[in-house]
Structure formats: C-alpha cells, structure tokens
Design a protein around this motif. Structure first.
Motif, PDB file in Angstrom:
ATOM      1  N   ILE A 313     -21.753 -47.495 -11.424  1.00  0.00           N
ATOM      2  CA  ILE A 313     -22.961 -46.902 -10.860  1.00  0.00           C
ATOM      3  C   ILE A 313     -24.099 -47.896 -11.084  1.00  0.00           C
ATOM      4  O   ILE A 313     -24.297 -48.389 -12.192  1.00  0.00           O
ATOM      5  N   ASN A 314     -24.787 -48.237 -10.001  1.00  0.00           N
ATOM      6  CA  ASN A 314     -25.882 -49.220 -10.062  1.00  0.00           C
ATOM      7  C   ASN A 314     -25.435 -50.514 -10.742  1.00  0.00           C
ATOM      8  O   ASN A 314     -26.169 -51.113 -11.520  1.00  0.00           O
ATOM      9  N   GLY A 315     -24.193 -50.912 -10.440  1.00  0.00           N
ATOM     10  CA  GLY A 315     -23.671 -52.163 -10.974  1.00  0.00           C
ATOM     11  C   GLY A 315     -23.154 -52.102 -12.392  1.00  0.00           C
ATOM     12  O   GLY A 315     -22.652 -53.092 -12.916  1.00  0.00           O
ATOM     13  N   ARG A 316     -23.263 -50.946 -13.038  1.00  0.00           N
ATOM     14  CA  ARG A 316     -22.812 -50.802 -14.427  1.00  0.00           C
ATOM     15  C   ARG A 316     -21.578 -49.918 -14.491  1.00  0.00           C
ATOM     16  O   ARG A 316     -21.438 -48.959 -13.738  1.00  0.00           O
ATOM     17  N   GLY A 317     -20.699 -50.249 -15.443  1.00  0.00           N
ATOM     18  CA  GLY A 317     -19.469 -49.494 -15.577  1.00  0.00           C
ATOM     19  C   GLY A 317     -19.710 -48.073 -16.047  1.00  0.00           C
ATOM     20  O   GLY A 317     -20.642 -47.787 -16.806  1.00  0.00           O
ATOM     21  N   LEU A 318     -18.853 -47.168 -15.623  1.00  0.00           N
ATOM     22  CA  LEU A 318     -18.976 -45.746 -15.945  1.00  0.00           C
ATOM     23  C   LEU A 318     -17.765 -45.314 -16.774  1.00  0.00           C
ATOM     24  O   LEU A 318     -16.628 -45.689 -16.476  1.00  0.00           O
ATOM     25  N   ASP A 319     -18.008 -44.522 -17.812  1.00  0.00           N
ATOM     26  CA  ASP A 319     -16.946 -44.084 -18.713  1.00  0.00           C
ATOM     27  C   ASP A 319     -16.606 -42.607 -18.522  1.00  0.00           C
ATOM     28  O   ASP A 319     -17.309 -41.872 -17.843  1.00  0.00           O
ATOM     29  N   GLU A 342       1.144 -33.774 -23.094  1.00  0.00           N
ATOM     30  CA  GLU A 342       1.199 -32.818 -24.196  1.00  0.00           C
ATOM     31  C   GLU A 342      -0.166 -32.169 -24.441  1.00  0.00           C
ATOM     32  O   GLU A 342      -0.605 -31.976 -25.572  1.00  0.00           O
ATOM     33  N   GLY A 343      -0.853 -31.853 -23.345  1.00  0.00           N
ATOM     34  CA  GLY A 343      -2.133 -31.167 -23.439  1.00  0.00           C
ATOM     35  C   GLY A 343      -3.336 -32.077 -23.613  1.00  0.00           C
ATOM     36  O   GLY A 343      -4.478 -31.607 -23.535  1.00  0.00           O
ATOM     37  N   ARG A 344      -3.118 -33.347 -23.838  1.00  0.00           N
ATOM     38  CA  ARG A 344      -4.231 -34.293 -23.975  1.00  0.00           C
ATOM     39  C   ARG A 344      -4.567 -34.848 -22.602  1.00  0.00           C
ATOM     40  O   ARG A 344      -3.708 -35.420 -21.927  1.00  0.00           O
ATOM     41  N   GLU A 345      -5.825 -34.693 -22.189  1.00  0.00           N
ATOM     42  CA  GLU A 345      -6.231 -35.145 -20.862  1.00  0.00           C
ATOM     43  C   GLU A 345      -6.555 -36.631 -20.854  1.00  0.00           C
ATOM     44  O   GLU A 345      -7.098 -37.172 -21.813  1.00  0.00           O
ATOM     45  N   ALA A 346      -6.203 -37.283 -19.760  1.00  0.00           N
ATOM     46  CA  ALA A 346      -6.525 -38.693 -19.583  1.00  0.00           C
ATOM     47  C   ALA A 346      -8.000 -38.860 -19.257  1.00  0.00           C
ATOM     48  O   ALA A 346      -8.603 -38.009 -18.603  1.00  0.00           O
ATOM     49  N   ARG A 347      -8.579 -39.940 -19.727  1.00  0.00           N
ATOM     50  CA  ARG A 347      -9.933 -40.345 -19.365  1.00  0.00           C
ATOM     51  C   ARG A 347      -9.905 -41.840 -19.063  1.00  0.00           C
ATOM     52  O   ARG A 347      -9.385 -42.617 -19.854  1.00  0.00           O
ATOM     53  N   TRP A 348     -10.482 -42.229 -17.936  1.00  0.00           N
ATOM     54  CA  TRP A 348     -10.519 -43.635 -17.550  1.00  0.00           C
ATOM     55  C   TRP A 348     -11.935 -44.165 -17.714  1.00  0.00           C
ATOM     56  O   TRP A 348     -12.907 -43.417 -17.610  1.00  0.00           O
ATOM     57  N   HIS A 349     -12.034 -45.484 -17.959  1.00  0.00           N
ATOM     58  CA  HIS A 349     -13.306 -46.073 -18.349  1.00  0.00           C
ATOM     59  C   HIS A 349     -13.568 -47.398 -17.623  1.00  0.00           C
ATOM     60  O   HIS A 349     -12.819 -48.351 -17.803  1.00  0.00           O
ATOM     61  N   ASP A 394     -12.339 -50.790  -5.348  1.00  0.00           N
ATOM     62  CA  ASP A 394     -13.446 -50.491  -6.259  1.00  0.00           C
ATOM     63  C   ASP A 394     -14.053 -49.130  -5.929  1.00  0.00           C
ATOM     64  O   ASP A 394     -14.070 -48.707  -4.772  1.00  0.00           O
ATOM     65  N   ILE A 395     -14.548 -48.471  -6.948  1.00  0.00           N
ATOM     66  CA  ILE A 395     -15.119 -47.126  -6.826  1.00  0.00           C
ATOM     67  C   ILE A 395     -16.600 -47.180  -7.206  1.00  0.00           C
ATOM     68  O   ILE A 395     -16.966 -47.718  -8.240  1.00  0.00           O
TER      69      ILE A 395
END
Length: 400
Positions: A313-319, A342-349, A394-395
């Motif tokens: 977002i605005n050229g900066r990475g989003l976590d 096993e119930g733990r959700e993924a998060r991408w950074h 790219d997103i």
C-alpha cells in the motif's frame, strides 16, 4: 549417476533450457535464488566421517561426510564453527567430540566450487562465541596457512550487479541463478551471529525459520511448527526445520529421521501455504527415509509452478493478510475456506508465494478488515503446471 548427468546435458541441448544441478534434479537457471527450494542438511559437519573422535555429542546428525553429501546433490548446509585452542573446528557439542578440521572443510568447499561452475552452495553457520569475524575471514579468505581463498566466490548482496534485481530492492529480492553463476558468486553465507557484514549475512535479519525442536517425528506437523521462531516473518528465504531428535540434546535419531524424511513433500506443501513463502527443508540423515528420499521430494517441489509477488500500500509492504481459497464454479464459490493447519490460520506478510502444481483448481482470495486489494482473487488454475515456472502477480492495497 553418470547416465543421469549425461541425460540432463542432452535434454538441455535439445530444449535449449539452461539447467543447474541440485544433483539429479534440474531447474531453470532463470529462477531467482529464492525461487528454488533447497534441501538443507542439518548439522552437516556432525558425522563420524569428517569428525573422527570417541563419540559425537548426542549422536551424529548425518551418516555421510560433507564431500559425499555434495556428491549426493545437497547444496545447502547448516554447520557449527568454533575456535578451539586457536584452531578452527566444526563441532556440535564439547571439545574433542566429533570435531571436523576447519582446513578440511575449507578444502572441500574450495575444490567443489572451483570445479563445479554450475553449482551454488549455501551455508547457514552457527558460530562459537570466540570465533569472531576474524575467524570467518581466516577460514573463507585463506588468511591462515593451508587455507584456500574462497573470497571471490562469496555472494555479496548489496554490491551484486543484477539486471533482474532493481537498485534498492533490499534483502528480499535476489538475482537469478544464472546471474550468480555468470559472476561466479557461488557461495552464499548466512551466520546466526550478526557481524554487520554483507559477505556473512545475518541469518535472522535476512531469513525466517520455524521452530526446530521436536522429540518425535509426528510432532513435526503440530500447529506450533508452522509459526515463526527466528528471523523476520516477511523474508523470502525460508528454512523449514524438519528433524526429530532425542531429548535433551535433540540430535539426530536414525529411526525418527526415516519417519520424518518420508514426509518432506507434505511438510513443504503445508508450510508453503501457511507461511506464504517457498520453503527449503532441513533434515537429518538425508540418505534415510521410509519412503522416497528427501532429495527426490525436493525435486518434485521444484517442478511445481509458483505464483508470487508483493503486497503493498503506497509502495510499502503490508502485513497480516488473511488468505482463503475456493473454487469459482457456476457463478458461486465452492469449497471456500481459510488457509489453516490444525486450527491455526495462515497470515501472509509483504511478499507472498503459492504453489500452483498441475491440477490445482483453487483461487487465492486475499482479504483484510481495513483494506481492499487489486487483484483480490488470483486463480491458480491460470498458472497450474509442473514445469517449474514462476509467475509474478503483484497485489496493491487501498484503504477501505
């Protein structure tokens, strides 16, 4: 083995696709260094071939010496280096137990790299408290009598000239394998101690890895093994520890390694989705398995297509991006669900990567409570295949 090498050469000539060996496996040299999954030998020096002694502390972690490990195709190694009575030794545990001579280690690396111009070797070094930067310079730059100078082969990220890696890309964008080979930068060194050096890159400032301690092979798929243990969560060089050892030392166990090594492919696939980064997998006793050997499974991982890109977002990475998958069919989503284990959700950074193997029909659905994304849906079916290609999407995020 010679037949395999000859066949790889023939195929390369027929199809005009440059290839490089991780031994019997081949992959496109146009891939970036971090677009390849590497098999990593954990405590590679802790073996009775290189470290003759009364015993190896807690037992050895590998059956074969490092020369043989290279011959088997392994190109990435975790090693422990110490200064012992002003001599350099590779050891895992107390002095005089299974110690490898530093000069032997230096010669094995130098002879292999200088004679194999199409190979890249990576070291992940745990250094003893008194080794210091001077010790590394002695070992790798040949500053001591009998040591070979490997300095010209060491990859230096900040000064590397690359057409594919824009200036200012930082530590998260790597050059291609071909570029590294052309410039003869065939040795990549990460150190667990921060020496403030670009030659000896700080492991936990430039990579990420999961927890390593497990006493049973079945624990390697516990949900807590899919969390960040050391390093920085968005880094694109990811080590997945996949070995089980006997407490309290947690050194290698052959029977547990056979079980663990049979599931390298499954661990790589699950970790890839959970972390959103391409995994390299670290193992004990790489030559043992109750099923296919780990190298064969890593070869398969490298045949999968990959979709990857930045999330900004605005050229900066989003976590902390939430990921769902689903199949769009007949005007509606089918099998839409969160990526989890096993119930733990993924998060991408900040950066993401996903496998798109042949037959993959799912789409990636990107979401966050505070942002909209473009694109917010990536159909893996558009990229699925087993040619080992990389596709960049790219997103871009905008605030809701």
């Amino acid at each position: 083995m010679m037949k395999k090498v000859i066949m790889a050469t023939i195929l390369s000539a027929l199809y005009a696709v440059p290839v490089v060996a991780q031994w019997s496996s081949t992959f496109d040299e146009g891939k970036r260094f971090d677009e390849v999954s590497w098999l990593i030998n954990h405590n590679a020096n802790n073996n009775r071939v290189d470290g003759p002694g009364i015993f190896c502390f807690g037992g050895s972690d590998q059956d074969r010496g490092m020369q043989r490990q290279l011959e088997d195709g392994v190109r990435s190694f975790m090693v422990d280096i110490y200064r012992v009575h002003d001599k350099y030794r590779l050891k895992h545990g107390p002095t005089n137990t299974c110690m490898m001579d530093g000069e032997d280690f230096n010669h094995i690396l130098y002879n292999w790299i200088s004679r194999h111009p199409n190979d890249i070797v990576t070291l992940h070094i745990q250094s003893g408290p008194n080794l210091g930067l001077s010790g590394l310079e002695d070992i790798f730059k040949g500053r001591r009598s009998g040591y070979k100078n490997l300095g010209s082969y060491i990859y230096q990220h900040n000064n590397f000239i690359s057409d594919g890696r824009p200036v200012g890309s930082g530590s998260d964008v790597y050059p291609t394998i071909r570029e590294m080979l052309d410039q003869k930068k065939q040795l990549v060194i990460f150190t667990e101690t921060n020496y403030g050096s670009d030659l000896y890159r700080y492991e936990f400032g430039h990579t990420v890895q999961n927890p390593y301690r497990a006493s049973q092979a079945n624990q390697l798929f516990n949900s807590d093994k899919f969390t960040v243990h050391r390093g920085i969560k968005h880094k694109t060089i990811m080590t997945i520890n996949h070995f089980a050892g006997d407490a309290p030392t947690y050194n290698g166990d052959r029977n547990k390694s056979r079980d663990a090594n049979a599931t390298v492919l499954a661990k790589a696939r699950t970790a890839w989705w959970m972390f959103g980064h391409r995994p390299s997998v670290a193992v004990d006793f790489h030559n043992l398995s109750n099923d296919r050997l780990p190298m064969r499974q890593i070869e398969e991982v490298n045949t999968w297509n990959e979709v990857r890109g930045s999330i900004k977002i605005n050229g900066r990475g989003l976590d902390d991006i939430r990921i769902e998958t689903g199949i769009w069919e007949n005007g509606r989503w089918r099998d839409r669900k969160k990526v989890s284990h096993e119930g733990r959700e993924a998060r991408w950074h900040r950066f993401y990567s996903a496998p798109a193997a042949a037959g993959e029909k799912r789409s990636i659905i990107v979401s966050h409570p505070d942002y909209n994304f473009s694109p917010n849906v990536i159909s893996l079916n558009n990229y699925a295949g087993n040619s080992g290609k990389t596709f960049v999407v790219d997103i871009t995020a905008t605030r809701k």
